[in-house]
Every structure is written in structure tokens, then in C-alpha cells.
Design an enzyme around this catalytic site. Structure first.
Site, PDB file in Angstrom:
ATOM      1  N   GLY A  11      22.296  63.041  66.930  1.00 47.12           N
ATOM      2  CA  GLY A  11      22.451  62.918  65.481  1.00 47.12           C
ATOM      3  C   GLY A  11      23.711  63.561  64.918  1.00 47.12           C
ATOM      4  N   SER A  12      24.718  63.774  65.763  1.00 46.54           N
ATOM      5  CA  SER A  12      25.964  64.378  65.227  1.00 46.54           C
ATOM      6  C   SER A  12      26.635  63.422  64.257  1.00 46.54           C
ATOM      7  CB  SER A  12      26.910  64.772  66.364  1.00 46.54           C
ATOM      8  OG  SER A  12      27.419  63.636  67.029  1.00 46.54           O
ATOM      9  N   ILE A  87      17.070  45.887  67.235  1.00 44.15           N
ATOM     10  CA  ILE A  87      16.513  45.836  65.880  1.00 44.15           C
ATOM     11  C   ILE A  87      15.618  44.601  65.786  1.00 44.15           C
ATOM     12  CG2 ILE A  87      17.105  45.582  63.437  1.00 44.15           C
ATOM     13  CD1 ILE A  87      17.703  48.358  64.776  1.00 44.15           C
ATOM     14  N   HIS A 103      29.544  51.579  68.269  1.00 47.67           N
ATOM     15  CA  HIS A 103      29.459  51.589  69.735  1.00 47.67           C
ATOM     16  C   HIS A 103      30.662  52.372  70.268  1.00 47.67           C
ATOM     17  CE1 HIS A 103      28.278  50.228  73.688  1.00 47.67           C
ATOM     18  NE2 HIS A 103      29.543  49.946  73.922  1.00 47.67           N
TER      19      HIS A 103
HETATM   20  C1  GRF Z   1      27.607  57.904  69.610  1.00 50.59           C
HETATM   21  O1  GRF Z   1      28.492  57.989  70.716  1.00 50.59           O
HETATM   22  C2  GRF Z   1      27.621  56.499  69.078  1.00 50.59           C
HETATM   23  O2  GRF Z   1      28.836  55.815  69.265  1.00 50.59           O
HETATM   24  C3  GRF Z   1      26.567  55.835  69.931  1.00 50.59           C
HETATM   25  O3  GRF Z   1      25.572  56.815  70.145  1.00 50.59           O
HETATM   26  C4  GRF Z   1      26.171  58.100  70.051  1.00 50.59           C
HETATM   27  C5  GRF Z   1      25.387  58.880  69.050  1.00 50.59           C
HETATM   28  O4  GRF Z   1      25.767  60.221  69.143  1.00 50.59           O
HETATM   29  N1  GRF Z   1      26.022  54.689  69.259  1.00 50.59           N
HETATM   30  P1  GRF Z   1      25.078  61.231  68.083  1.00 50.59           P
HETATM   31  O5  GRF Z   1      23.574  61.130  68.291  1.00 50.59           O
HETATM   32  O6  GRF Z   1      25.490  60.769  66.719  1.00 50.59           O
HETATM   33  O7  GRF Z   1      25.641  62.583  68.437  1.00 50.59           O
END
Ligand code: GRF
Length: 188
Positions: A11-12, A87, A103
Site C-alpha cells: 500500500g505504499s 476485476i 503496472h
Molecule cells: C506497485 O509496484 C505497482 O506498480 C503494482 O503493485 C505494486 C504495489 O506496491 N501494481 P504498493 O503495495 O503500492 O507498495
């Protein structure tokens, strides 16, 4: 304008998006939906005082619960920020051109089922790519195949590892994702 976020992991990106819009009275983060009961994103939601809802596989796919719940929240944009499930078709039909995903690679390369997280960066490294990046795209019924909205690039050097590539890609995500969301919401 209202955003609903979907996340499965750390969730960063969710935290980065919440912080980016925290000072904006015109943009509200309504809720985070997750498919992982113990996802770290839930701890971030607690700390950020963002509502969060958990759906198990059956409730996510075999009911219109997600559609009804998101319908009540009535978002202007549904943002997948590290969400690992497809989804449901009924949500895509209910919110046409309103669901976007990020992505961690330059689609159409390195996309599709199973291509997430370090699997992507490992493949980029093994194929000796000289660049990688992020792709923000509309979501359709297949993984990583919707129309591309925005891409950003970074170089890959020979002594990069999947982890150093991941760090560079995360930097691109944090810089570009909120701005693309902002543009989609303030242009519409
Ligand atoms: C990110 O690398 C995003 O591109 C991919 O999943 C990852 C999520 O990272 N879809 P975080 O959970 O937001 O840290």
C-alpha cells in the site's frame, strides 16, 4: 471528486496518493478495498484514517456485493494500486473507463497473469533490458491489457538487481501516479 482505491499488498502507492491529495478539498479518497485480510495497506489506512473494506474471493466474484458497495461510494475514479485479482466484469460494465491500474513495467512487455512485483523486475534483468518503467492504463477483463494512459521510463544498468530496479520503479510510481489521477479527475 471521489476516488476508491483497490490494493492487495503493502500500500505504499495508496499512502502516496492519500498524502498527495490530503490538502485538496476537491478530491476525496472514499475508501480502500482489499482482498487480503492482513495486508499492510490496512495498517496504513488505520494510520491515515481511511476507511477500508475486506472482500474474500467468494464475495468478490460470486456476488454483486463489490458493485453495490462501490456503487454506494459512487466514485469518479476507481484506482488499482497493487491489486492482484482480475476485476469482475460487472464492475467494469458499471464503471466504464473509470477503472485504472498501474503496472511496474513498460506494457505490453512484462505484463499478464503472474507478472507482478519482483517477478517483473527479475524478467527485465534476465532479458538484459536497458530500460523499464511504469504503465498506467484503463482496466478491462484481461490482466494489463486496457488502453494505456501514461508511461514513464528509467534506465537499467548491468549492475542493477531486481531490488534496485524495483526501487527505481517505485520512485516513478510515486512521482507519476497521483499526477495522472489528478489530471483524469480535473480534466473530466
Ligand atoms: C506497485 O509496484 C505497482 O506498480 C503494482 O503493485 C505494486 C504495489 O506496491 N501494481 P504498493 O503495495 O503500492 O507498495
Amino acid at each position: 471528486k471521489r476516488i476508491v482505491l483497490f490494493a492487495s499488498g503493502s500500500g505504499s502507492n495508496v499512502e502516496n496518493i492519500v498524502n498527495y491529495f490530503s490538502s485538496r478539498s476537491d478530491i476525496e479518497i472514499a475508501c480502500v478495498l482489499t482482498n487480503k485480510k492482513n495486508a499492510a495497506v490496512l495498517d496504513r489506512c488505520d494510520r491515515l484514517s481511511i476507511d477500508a473494506l475486506y472482500f474474500n474471493r467468494r464475495s468478490f466474484y460470486n456476488s454483486d456485493l463489490v458493485c453495490k458497495t462501490v456503487g454506494v461510494l459512487n466514485p469518479d475514479l476507481i484506482v488499482l494500486a497493487g491489486f492482484l485479482w482480475k476485476i469482475p466484469q460487472n464492475l467494469i460494465e458499471t464503471f466504464p473507463n473509470k477503472i485504472i491500474n498501474i503496472h511496474p513495467a513498460l506494457l505490453p512487455k512484462y505484463g499478464g497473469k503472474g507478472m507482478y512485483g519482483n517477478h517483473v523486475h527479475k524478467a527485465v534483468k534476465e532479458n538484459r533490458e536497458t530500460e523499464t518503467g511504469i504503465t498506467i492504463h484503463y482496466v478491462n477483463e484481461n490482466y494489463d491489457e486496457g488502453a494505456i494512459i501514461h508511461q514513464a521510463r528509467t534506465i537499467v544498468v548491468s549492475d542493477d538487481t531486481p531490488d534496485t530496479i524495483a526501487a527505481k520503479v517505485h520512485e516513478l510510481e510515486y512521482e507519476h501516479f497521483p499526477k495522472v489521477i489528478d489530471k483524469l479527475l480535473t480534466d473530466s
